[in-house]
Design a protein around this motif. Structure first.
Motif, mmCIF file in Angstrom:
data_model
loop_
_atom_site.group_PDB
_atom_site.id
_atom_site.type_symbol
_atom_site.label_atom_id
_atom_site.label_comp_id
_atom_site.label_asym_id
_atom_site.label_seq_id
_atom_site.Cartn_x
_atom_site.Cartn_y
_atom_site.Cartn_z
ATOM 1 N N LEU A 100 0.863 -1.199 0.056
ATOM 2 C CA LEU A 100 0.205 0.161 0.026
ATOM 3 C C LEU A 100 0.875 1.076 -0.049
ATOM 4 C CD1 LEU A 100 -2.868 1.117 0.519
ATOM 5 C CD2 LEU A 100 -2.369 1.164 2.848
ATOM 6 N N ALA A 103 8.943 2.921 7.160
ATOM 7 C CA ALA A 103 9.958 1.669 7.263
ATOM 8 C C ALA A 103 11.273 2.257 6.966
ATOM 9 C CB ALA A 103 9.651 0.759 6.315
ATOM 10 N N LYS A 123 2.757 3.643 15.447
ATOM 11 C CA LYS A 123 3.985 3.898 14.959
ATOM 12 C C LYS A 123 5.272 3.405 15.874
ATOM 13 C CE LYS A 123 4.325 8.004 12.387
ATOM 14 N NZ LYS A 123 3.860 9.148 12.243
ATOM 15 N N TYR A 140 5.233 -0.134 15.970
ATOM 16 C CA TYR A 140 6.101 -0.382 14.936
ATOM 17 C C TYR A 140 7.562 -0.268 15.032
ATOM 18 C CZ TYR A 140 8.215 -0.490 10.091
ATOM 19 O OH TYR A 140 8.769 -0.532 9.169
ATOM 20 N N ASP A 162 8.072 -4.362 6.994
ATOM 21 C CA ASP A 162 8.396 -3.326 5.956
ATOM 22 C C ASP A 162 7.057 -3.057 5.012
ATOM 23 O OD1 ASP A 162 10.862 -2.324 6.617
ATOM 24 O OD2 ASP A 162 11.744 -4.018 5.105
ATOM 25 N N MET A 163 6.388 -4.170 4.877
ATOM 26 C CA MET A 163 5.428 -3.962 3.844
ATOM 27 C C MET A 163 4.143 -3.839 4.817
ATOM 28 S SD MET A 163 5.963 -5.427 0.928
ATOM 29 C CE MET A 163 7.487 -4.474 1.324
ATOM 30 N N SER A 210 4.116 -1.279 7.016
ATOM 31 C CA SER A 210 4.359 -0.010 7.433
ATOM 32 C C SER A 210 3.386 1.345 7.063
ATOM 33 C CB SER A 210 5.837 0.613 7.369
ATOM 34 O OG SER A 210 6.104 0.713 6.013
ATOM 35 N N ALA A 211 3.174 1.059 5.629
ATOM 36 C CA ALA A 211 2.273 2.105 5.139
ATOM 37 C C ALA A 211 0.850 1.868 5.804
ATOM 38 C CB ALA A 211 2.174 2.086 3.633
ATOM 39 N N GLN A 212 0.323 0.658 6.000
ATOM 40 C CA GLN A 212 -0.773 0.041 6.313
ATOM 41 C C GLN A 212 -1.165 0.496 7.822
ATOM 42 O OE1 GLN A 212 -2.344 -3.811 5.737
ATOM 43 N NE2 GLN A 212 -0.831 -3.998 3.942
ATOM 44 N N ILE A 213 -0.095 0.533 8.678
ATOM 45 C CA ILE A 213 -0.232 1.007 9.787
ATOM 46 C C ILE A 213 -0.280 2.349 10.007
ATOM 47 C CG2 ILE A 213 1.403 1.089 12.120
ATOM 48 C CD1 ILE A 213 2.588 -1.772 11.102
ATOM 49 N N GLN A 214 0.218 3.060 9.173
ATOM 50 C CA GLN A 214 0.271 4.787 9.340
ATOM 51 C C GLN A 214 -1.314 4.960 8.840
ATOM 52 O OE1 GLN A 214 3.608 5.991 6.904
ATOM 53 N NE2 GLN A 214 3.478 7.891 8.243
ATOM 54 N N ALA A 215 -1.524 4.434 7.867
ATOM 55 C CA ALA A 215 -2.971 4.823 7.122
ATOM 56 C C ALA A 215 -3.982 4.229 8.057
ATOM 57 C CB ALA A 215 -3.268 4.170 5.900
#
Lengths: 361, 358
Positions: free
Chosen positions: A6, A73, B110, B113, B250-251, B253-258
Motif C-alpha cells: 500500500l 519503514a 507507529k 512499529y 516493511d510491507m 508500515s504504510a498500512q499501519i500509518q494509514a
C-alpha cells in the motif's frame, strides 16, 4: 513502476542512490527556514539510508508512492540501526582486527564496513518519525498568563514530512489543570496527553482549520499556527540499464500531479538518461499578525476561494469570531528538465514562486 | 675391532617437525585449543540468555498486538469496545493510567512499529556474531588439521627410527655373543647397546606422545566442527526468521500509518484489524523463531557441553596414561642404572673396564 505494498514503492541500487542524492541536495537548495522540519537530521537520515544500501545492509529503499519521500519503514531503519549500534559494536570487537581478516572471508570485509557504518551512525542526529515538544515563551505570574510554543515534527500518514508550530497563551486559573502544565518552578512545560493527542491527530489539517480547532479549547488563545511541509517529491530516475525510468508511482491528483503527468507522457517520456526531480516545500500560516490574507501556493488556494456561494456567508460569520489571517506559500526545487513543470504550474495558478535550480550530479 | 652394525643410526638426527613434544607441552597446547572451544561455548551461553530476553519481549509485544486485534475484532469486549481498548492500552508501558481519548492511535501504532522493528533488528544482529564465531572455528579447524598432520608425520618418523634402533640393538646383541666376555670389544658393543636403549626410550616415548597427540587433536577437531555446525545452523535459522519478519514489517508500515490515521478519525475499524493482523503475523514469525531457537539450544547446546565434558575426561585420562608410562620408563631407567651400579660393585676390577683418565 514498482509498488510493492500500500502506497509503497521499492527502489534498488543504483536508482535508489541517485534518488537519495537528488533529494538530499534538493533540501539544501531549498534554503529551508525554521518553519520546516530540520534539514540536517533529514539529510543525515538520507545519507545513512544511502550508505546502508551501498553496504548491502538493506536491499531496497521504500518510498511513499504518493509523496515521493522515504516512508515509515525507511525513516525507521536508520533510527533502529542507531539504537542497536552501541551494543553491536561491542560484540564486533576492534575494526582493525576485522579489516586485517578481510582476505580470510567475505564476512570480515562486510563486518569491517558495518563497523564503520555503526561508528559513524552513533554521532548522527537523525530525522525523527514523530517528535513533539512544548517550549515556554513567556511566563508572567503576576498577570497569570503563560505563552507557549508547541512544535511537532511528524512523518504524516499522507507521506509528507511536516513541522507544525503553534504559539498560544493560557490564562493561569485554567492552564494548571488544562491544556499545558508548567512545572513548579514555572520554567518548563508539558502538554496534557489529551491536548498533545489532539495536536498530533490534527497535524494534517491546514493552519486555518487548526487555528479554529485549537482556539476553541478552554482558556487558550492561539496567536499563530504554522505548518512547514516537505513534499510531495516527483522524480524520474533511469534504471541501471538506462532503458526504463522509475517514477513517483502515485503522483497527487491536483494541479501539480496533472502538470507532472503531462510532462511524463510528453517531454519526459523520451528522457531515459538524466534523472529528474521536483520537490515542493509549502508553508501555511494562520496568525494574528498577518496583514493580508493571501495564498501564493499554486496548489492550495485559500479556503474562501474554494467555497461555494451558499457556504460563503457561514464561513464569513465563523471567521469574524477569530482575529487571524492566513498566508500560504510554496517553493520548488527542480532539475532542469522539470523546471518547466514548476513554471507551468505557477503560471496557470497566477502565483509567483521561488523555483530553485537543482543541478544533476 | 669395529662393529659391523651401522652405528650411524645413533648419531642421525630425527627430522621431527614443530617445536618438539613433551607431556607438558602437549597438555598446554591441548588446553589452549580447549580454551578456544570453551570461549565459543560461553558465547553461545550468553546468546541463549539473550535469546530468552528477546523471547520474553517478543511475547509481550505479541500479546499487546493480539489484544489490539481481539478488541478490534469484538471478541473480548465484556465492558464494550472502549473499555476493552483501555485495557489494551494498559499493556503499553507508560500508558496504563490513560484513557482511550488521550492517545493518538496513529502515534501509538507507529511507536509499536518502531519497537517491533528494533526487536527484529536486535535478533538479526546476532547473525553476524554467529557467522564470525563460525569463521573463527573453521580457522581453528584448519590449524588443528595442520597439527594432526604434523603429529602423524612425527609419529611415523619416531616409529621408523625405533625400528632402526631395534634392528641395531639386535645386531649389536648378536655381535656381543660373538666376542669374548669382558673383552674391550664386548664393553664397546655394550656401550653402543646402552646408547641404543637410551635412544629407544626417548623415541618410543615420542611414538606414544605423537600418537596420542594426533588422536586428541582429531577428537578436538571433531568437537570444534560440531560447534561450528551448531553455530552455522543457528545463524541460518535466525537469518531466515528475521528476514521474513523484517519484510512483513516493511510491507505493513504504510498500512499501519494509514489505518492509524483512520482509527484516529474513529473510522474504518475493520481495516485497522486487517493491518494489525499483518503486523501480528510478522510478530508470529519472530516469536516462532525465538521459540524454535530456544528448543534448539536446549536440545543441542546442553548435549554439546556434555560431549565436551566427556572429551575433557578423555583428554585427562590420556594425559594421565602418558604420565604413568613416562614414569615407568623413568623408573626402569633408574632401576637399570642401579642394577648396573650394583653389578659393577660386586664384580672384580678389570683394566679394560676402568674409565679412561681425563
Amino acid at each position: 513502476m514498482t509498488v510493492v505494498a500500500l502506497h509503497t514503492q521499492a527502489l534498488v541500487l543504483p536508482e535508489a542512490a541517485t534518488y537519495l542524492d537528488l533529494l538530499g541536495r534538493s533540501l539544501h537548495a531549498a534554503r529551508l527556514s525554521s518553519a520546516f522540519p530540520e534539514r540536517r537530521p533529514l539529510q543525515q537520515s538520507l545519507e545513512t539510508l544511502a550508505e546502508s544500501l551501498r553496504l548491502g545492509l538493506h536491499g531496497e529503499l521504500y518510498v511513499d508512492s504518493r509523496a515521493g519521500l522515504p516512508n515509515l519503514a525507511s525513516f525507521t531503519r536508520p533510527l533502529t540501526d542507531k539504537s542497536v549500534a552501541r551494543e553491536s559494536l561491542a560484540r564486533m570487537g576492534d575494526r582493525a582486527a576485522l579489516e586485517a581478516r578481510a582476505g580470510e572471508a567475505e564476512l570480515f570485509a562486510r563486518l569491517a564496513a558495518k563497523h564503520a557504518y555503526y561508528e559513524k551512525l552513533q554521532d548522527r542526529e537523525l530525522a525523527p518519525v514523530d517528535h513533539q515538544r512544548v517550549l515556554l515563551r513567556r511566563h508572567d505570574p503576576a498577570s497569570g498568563t503563560a505563552a507557549f510554543r508547541i512544535e511537532l515534527t511528524k512523518l504524516d500518514a499522507s507521506g509528507v514530512y511536516v513541522r507544525l508550530q503553534i504559539e498560544l497563551t493560557q490564562v493561569s486559573s485554567l492552564w494548571r489543570r488544562k491544556v499545558i502544565d508548567l512545572d513548579k518552578d514555572g520554567e518548563t512545560a508539558a502538554a496534557s496527553e489529551a491536548f498533545r493527542a489532539m495536536v498530533y491527530r490534527c497535524a494534517d489539517l491546514d493552519a486555518e482549520a487548526l487555528f479554529i480547532r485549537l482556539h476553541g479549547a478552554e482558556g487558550v488563545s492561539v496567536e499563530r499556527v504554522q505548518r512547514g511541509v516537505i513534499g510531495p517529491v516527483l522524480f524520474a530516475v533511469p534504471t541501471g540499464s538506462g532503458v526504463q525510468v522509475v517514477r513517483t508511482a502515485e503522483a497527487p491528483d491536483d494541479a501539480l500531479g496533472r502538470e507532472w503527468h503531462a510532462w511524463s507522457v510528453g517531454p519526459g517520456a523520451a528522457e531515459h538518461e538524466r534523472p529528474e526531480l521536483l520537490a515542493a516545500f509549502a508553508t501555511d500560516s494562520a496568525a494574528i499578525d498577518i496583514r493580508e490574507e493571501r495564498s501564493n501556493d499554486p496548489i492550495s488556494p485559500l479556503l474562501r476561494d474554494r467555497l461555494r456561494d451558499q457556504e460563503q456567508a457561514r464561513y464569513r460569520a465563523l471567521r469574524e469570531r477569530y482575529p487571524f489571517k492566513v498566508f500560504k506559500d510554496r517553493k520548488f526545487v527542480a532539475t532542469p528538465g522539470l523546471k518547466t513543470v514548476a513554471h507551468a504550474l505557477c503560471a496557470s495558478a497566477g502565483t509567483k514562486n521561488m523555483i530553485y535550480a537543482l543541478q544533476i550530479g | 675391532m669395529s662393529s659391523k652394525a651401522n652405528l650411524d643410526v645413533l648419531s642421525r638426527q630425527v627430522a621431527y617437525s614443530g617445536e618438539g613434544i613433551s607431556v607438558k607441552s602437549l597438555e598446554t597446547d591441548i588446553q589452549k585449543e580447549r580454551t578456544i572451544q570453551d570461549n565459543k561455548v560461553e558465547e553461545l551461553k550468553v546468546l541463549r540468555e539473550r535469546n530468552v530476553s528477546i523471547q520474553t519481549a517478543m511475547a509481550e509485544e505479541l500479546k499487546k498486538l493480539r489484544k489490539f486485534s481481539d478488541y478490534l475484532n469484538g471478541t473480548a469486549t465484556k465492558g464494550g469496545f472502549w473499555a476493552g481498548f483501555k485495557e489494551v492500552l494498559s499493556y503499553i508501558p507508560g500508558l496504563g493510567s490513560m484513557s482511550m481519548s488521550q492517545r493518538s492511535i496513529e502515534e501509538l501504532l507507529k511507536a509499536q512499529y518502531q519497537i517491533s522493528a528494533r526487536r527484529v533488528k536486535e535478533a538479526a544482529e546476532y547473525v553476524d556474531t554467529l557467522k564470525q564465531s563460525e569463521q573463527d572455528l573453521y580457522k581453528e579447524i584448519d590449524r588443528i588439521n595442520v597439527r594432526i598432520v604434523e603429529m602423524a608425520k612425527n609419529e611415523r618418523e619416531a616409529l621408523n627410527y625405533v625400528l632402526e634402533l631395534k634392528t641395531l640393538q639386535e645386531q649389536l646383541e648378536a655381535e656381543e655373543q660373538a666376542v669374548e666376555a669382558g673383552s674391550v670389544e664386548q664393553r664397546d658393543i655394550q656401550a653402543n647397546i646402552d646408547k641404543v636403549r637410551a635412544k629407544l626410550a626417548e623415541h618410543s616415548t615420542n611414538v606414544q606422545l605423537y600418537g596420542s597427540a594426533e588422536e586428541r587433536y582429531a577428537r578436538l577437531k571433531e568437537n570444534t566442527r560440531k560447534l561450528a555446525e551448531t553455530i552455522r545452523n543457528l545463524a541460518q535459522d535466525i537469518q531466515q526468521y528475521t528476514t521474513a519478519s523484517s519484510i512483513k514489517l516493511d510491507m505493513a508500515s504504510a498500512q499501519i500509518q494509514a489505518i492509524g490515521r483512520a482509527a484516529d478519525a474513529s473510522t474504518v475499524m475493520l481495516e485497522m484489524k486487517r493491518s494489525l493482523d499483518v503486523m501480528t503475523e510478522s510478530m508470529n514469525v519472530t516469536t516462532q523463531f525465538v521459540s524454535d531457537t530456544q528448543i534448539f539450544f536446549r536440545s543441542n547446546l546442553d548435549t554439546l557441553i556434555k560431549e565436551l565434558d566427556t572429551f575433557d575426561e578423555n583428554t585427562t585420562s590420556v594425559l594421565e596414561e602418558n604420565l604413568r608410562k613416562s614414569k615407568e620408563i623413568e623408573e626402569a631407567r633408574i632401576q637399570a642404572a642401579i642394577d648396573k651400579a650394583v653389578k659393577r660393585a660386586a664384580a672384580p676390577a678389570s683394566p679394560s673396564s676402568a674409565p679412561a683418565a681425563s
